[in-house]
Design a protein around this motif. Sequence first.
Motif, PDB file in Angstrom:
ATOM      1  N   ALA A 108      -0.796   5.474  49.264  1.00 24.80           N
ATOM      2  CA  ALA A 108      -2.206   5.888  49.367  1.00 24.80           C
ATOM      3  C   ALA A 108      -2.387   7.216  48.646  1.00 24.80           C
ATOM      4  CB  ALA A 108      -2.614   5.989  50.835  1.00 24.80           C
ATOM      5  N   GLY A 109      -2.338   7.163  47.331  1.00 20.19           N
ATOM      6  CA  GLY A 109      -2.363   8.381  46.531  1.00 20.19           C
ATOM      7  C   GLY A 109      -3.706   8.746  45.935  1.00 20.19           C
ATOM      8  N   TRP A 110      -4.754   8.017  46.332  1.00 22.96           N
ATOM      9  CA  TRP A 110      -6.078   8.274  45.767  1.00 22.96           C
ATOM     10  C   TRP A 110      -7.034   8.667  46.892  1.00 22.96           C
ATOM     11  CZ3 TRP A 110      -9.113   4.080  42.501  1.00 22.96           C
ATOM     12  CH2 TRP A 110     -10.347   4.621  42.076  1.00 22.96           C
ATOM     13  N   PRO A 111      -7.285   9.963  47.087  1.00 24.53           N
ATOM     14  CA  PRO A 111      -8.308  10.379  48.058  1.00 24.53           C
ATOM     15  C   PRO A 111      -9.693  10.174  47.445  1.00 24.53           C
ATOM     16  CG  PRO A 111      -7.205  12.285  47.110  1.00 24.53           C
ATOM     17  CD  PRO A 111      -6.601  11.094  46.469  1.00 24.53           C
ATOM     18  N   LEU A 112     -10.294   9.061  47.753  1.00 22.92           N
ATOM     19  CA  LEU A 112     -11.557   8.663  47.136  1.00 22.92           C
ATOM     20  C   LEU A 112     -12.729   9.376  47.817  1.00 22.92           C
ATOM     21  CD1 LEU A 112     -13.195   6.763  45.243  1.00 22.92           C
ATOM     22  CD2 LEU A 112     -13.098   5.057  47.082  1.00 22.92           C
ATOM     23  N   GLY A 130      -4.498   5.561  36.998  1.00 21.23           N
ATOM     24  CA  GLY A 130      -3.450   6.301  36.308  1.00 21.23           C
ATOM     25  C   GLY A 130      -3.560   7.805  36.329  1.00 21.23           C
ATOM     26  N   ARG A 131      -4.142   8.376  37.376  1.00 17.94           N
ATOM     27  CA  ARG A 131      -4.357   9.819  37.383  1.00 17.94           C
ATOM     28  C   ARG A 131      -3.405  10.576  38.314  1.00 17.94           C
ATOM     29  NH1 ARG A 131     -10.966  10.613  37.161  1.00 17.94           N
ATOM     30  NH2 ARG A 131     -11.371   9.015  35.565  1.00 17.94           N
ATOM     31  N   GLU A 132      -2.426   9.872  38.872  1.00 18.92           N
ATOM     32  CA  GLU A 132      -1.484  10.515  39.778  1.00 18.92           C
ATOM     33  C   GLU A 132      -0.231  10.918  39.015  1.00 18.92           C
ATOM     34  OE1 GLU A 132      -0.879   8.030  43.275  1.00 18.92           O
ATOM     35  OE2 GLU A 132      -2.874   7.183  42.938  1.00 18.92           O
ATOM     36  N   GLU A 133       0.234  12.118  39.241  1.00 23.58           N
ATOM     37  CA  GLU A 133       1.402  12.640  38.530  1.00 23.58           C
ATOM     38  C   GLU A 133       2.617  11.738  38.725  1.00 23.58           C
ATOM     39  OE1 GLU A 133       4.181  16.690  38.412  1.00 23.58           O
ATOM     40  OE2 GLU A 133       2.323  16.627  39.583  1.00 23.58           O
ATOM     41  N   MET A 134       2.797  11.224  39.950  1.00 19.36           N
ATOM     42  CA  MET A 134       3.949  10.366  40.221  1.00 19.36           C
ATOM     43  C   MET A 134       3.906   9.102  39.378  1.00 19.36           C
ATOM     44  SD  MET A 134       5.085   8.548  43.804  1.00 19.36           S
ATOM     45  CE  MET A 134       3.537   7.609  43.856  1.00 19.36           C
ATOM     46  N   HIS A 137       4.841  10.013  35.851  1.00 19.51           N
ATOM     47  CA  HIS A 137       6.262  10.350  35.737  1.00 19.51           C
ATOM     48  C   HIS A 137       7.132   9.094  35.737  1.00 19.51           C
ATOM     49  CE1 HIS A 137      10.247  11.613  37.376  1.00 19.51           C
ATOM     50  NE2 HIS A 137      10.084  12.587  36.504  1.00 19.51           N
ATOM     51  N   LEU A 138       6.762   8.108  36.557  1.00 19.46           N
ATOM     52  CA  LEU A 138       7.533   6.871  36.657  1.00 19.46           C
ATOM     53  C   LEU A 138       7.093   5.828  35.631  1.00 19.46           C
ATOM     54  CD1 LEU A 138       7.706   6.555  40.552  1.00 19.46           C
ATOM     55  CD2 LEU A 138       9.542   7.260  38.995  1.00 19.46           C
ATOM     56  N   GLN A 139       6.119   6.168  34.805  1.00 18.44           N
ATOM     57  CA  GLN A 139       5.630   5.274  33.743  1.00 18.44           C
ATOM     58  C   GLN A 139       5.168   3.927  34.320  1.00 18.44           C
ATOM     59  OE1 GLN A 139       9.196   5.400  31.214  1.00 18.44           O
ATOM     60  NE2 GLN A 139       8.112   6.791  29.818  1.00 18.44           N
ATOM     61  N   LEU A 140       4.392   4.013  35.390  1.00 18.48           N
ATOM     62  CA  LEU A 140       3.901   2.806  36.058  1.00 18.48           C
ATOM     63  C   LEU A 140       2.513   2.389  35.594  1.00 18.48           C
ATOM     64  CD1 LEU A 140       5.178   3.566  39.663  1.00 18.48           C
ATOM     65  CD2 LEU A 140       5.745   1.517  38.333  1.00 18.48           C
ATOM     66  N   THR A 141       1.895   3.158  34.716  1.00 16.37           N
ATOM     67  CA  THR A 141       0.518   2.876  34.311  1.00 16.37           C
ATOM     68  C   THR A 141       0.422   2.019  33.056  1.00 16.37           C
ATOM     69  OG1 THR A 141       0.408   4.936  33.048  1.00 16.37           O
ATOM     70  CG2 THR A 141      -0.284   5.023  35.343  1.00 16.37           C
ATOM     71  N   THR A 142       1.564   1.612  32.514  1.00 15.95           N
ATOM     72  CA  THR A 142       1.563   0.862  31.260  1.00 15.95           C
ATOM     73  C   THR A 142       0.909  -0.505  31.427  1.00 15.95           C
ATOM     74  OG1 THR A 142       3.615   1.929  30.601  1.00 15.95           O
ATOM     75  CG2 THR A 142       3.000  -0.066  29.417  1.00 15.95           C
ATOM     76  N   THR A 143       0.006  -0.845  30.516  1.00  9.53           N
ATOM     77  CA  THR A 143      -0.580  -2.182  30.492  1.00  9.53           C
ATOM     78  C   THR A 143      -0.773  -2.586  29.029  1.00  9.53           C
ATOM     79  OG1 THR A 143      -2.424  -3.584  31.197  1.00  9.53           O
ATOM     80  CG2 THR A 143      -2.951  -1.293  30.667  1.00  9.53           C
ATOM     81  N   ASN A 144      -0.425  -3.808  28.717  1.00 10.01           N
ATOM     82  CA  ASN A 144      -0.558  -4.266  27.333  1.00 10.01           C
ATOM     83  C   ASN A 144      -1.715  -5.237  27.161  1.00 10.01           C
ATOM     84  OD1 ASN A 144       0.447  -6.472  28.656  1.00 10.01           O
ATOM     85  ND2 ASN A 144       2.441  -6.473  27.646  1.00 10.01           N
TER      86      ASN A 144
END
Length: 335
Positions: A108-112, A130-134, A137-144
Amino acid sequence: MIRPYLCTASELNEQANEVFQEALSCHQSLRSSVHTIGGATVLDAGIGSLEKPGAVGSLRAGVMLAELCLGGLAEVQLVPASDDMVVDQAVMVSVDQPVEACLGGQYAGWPLSVGDYFAMASGPMRVLRGREEMLEHLQLTTTNQQPEVAVGVLETDQLPSEEVIAEIAKQCEVASDQVRLAIAPSTSIAGSVQVVARSVETALHKLHALDFDVRQVISATGIAPLSPPAKPGDTIDGIGRTNDAMLYGAKVTLWVDAPDDKVEAVANKVPSFSSSDYGKPFAEIFQQYDYDFYKVDPMLFSPAVVTLHSLQSGRTWRAGKLASDVLRKSFGMEC
């Protein structure tokens, strides 16, 4: 060994959408209601009351919300709890893609926050944002590919407005009618289940905070007592009980492909007892810090017991302890 991720941000949302669509198809049996708000499809799994049974939620709804948060990559079950968990039911999670499912989806990393509206947002839509530093850092935002849906869960006791939907769509870079949301407060049955299903996620997040490369965690299981729901409207007690289920009652097992010295360095630091704030029900700790999550020691947010199995050496480390006395006090148990 660092293994590549098996699904992109778009694929994680698509898999979560399959769970969401299943929940929609049986929403009545889940005691949930469906709304169209600003073009988005919203499943209410617990904001209602017993006087409005269409949205009171259910155990099964909680399981589905948890599986949705995890991007359909994990199995969530209700199982018998051990005696030291003080209640009879527990939430069990098994996952073989723990980083993608738990940190890419469930955390729950998005305080909306939009105007007067606030909710803690989780689910795969976070990786589209994709706005969380974690996540970066873990390169989890990649989408093709262009995402077809943005799927998430909101922990709140209010349905979102059209303005809130528009903000979610904007931040996830999708159209409003591509947004899929499931909602339940922590004081509901479904909300309790989906929050208590975060045992593995809390362990991974703690490891990340300790600078351990969580991509070396290959598989994981977690079990935590299903806390009884708090009184409707008592959000602080609801947050307290579900957090205490983690801090004082959760047990997590991780299979790691990492050198022994790296595991040894963190093994005793992962459980919640390593925090200076450990020992009191979370509602009391929260009050002590004027209900500001960011003032609480971040090292507190982790399971009570953590076991790490090395895939390189065959060694096992186990640290932590359950605190039945704190659980009884938190859960309001009479005896």
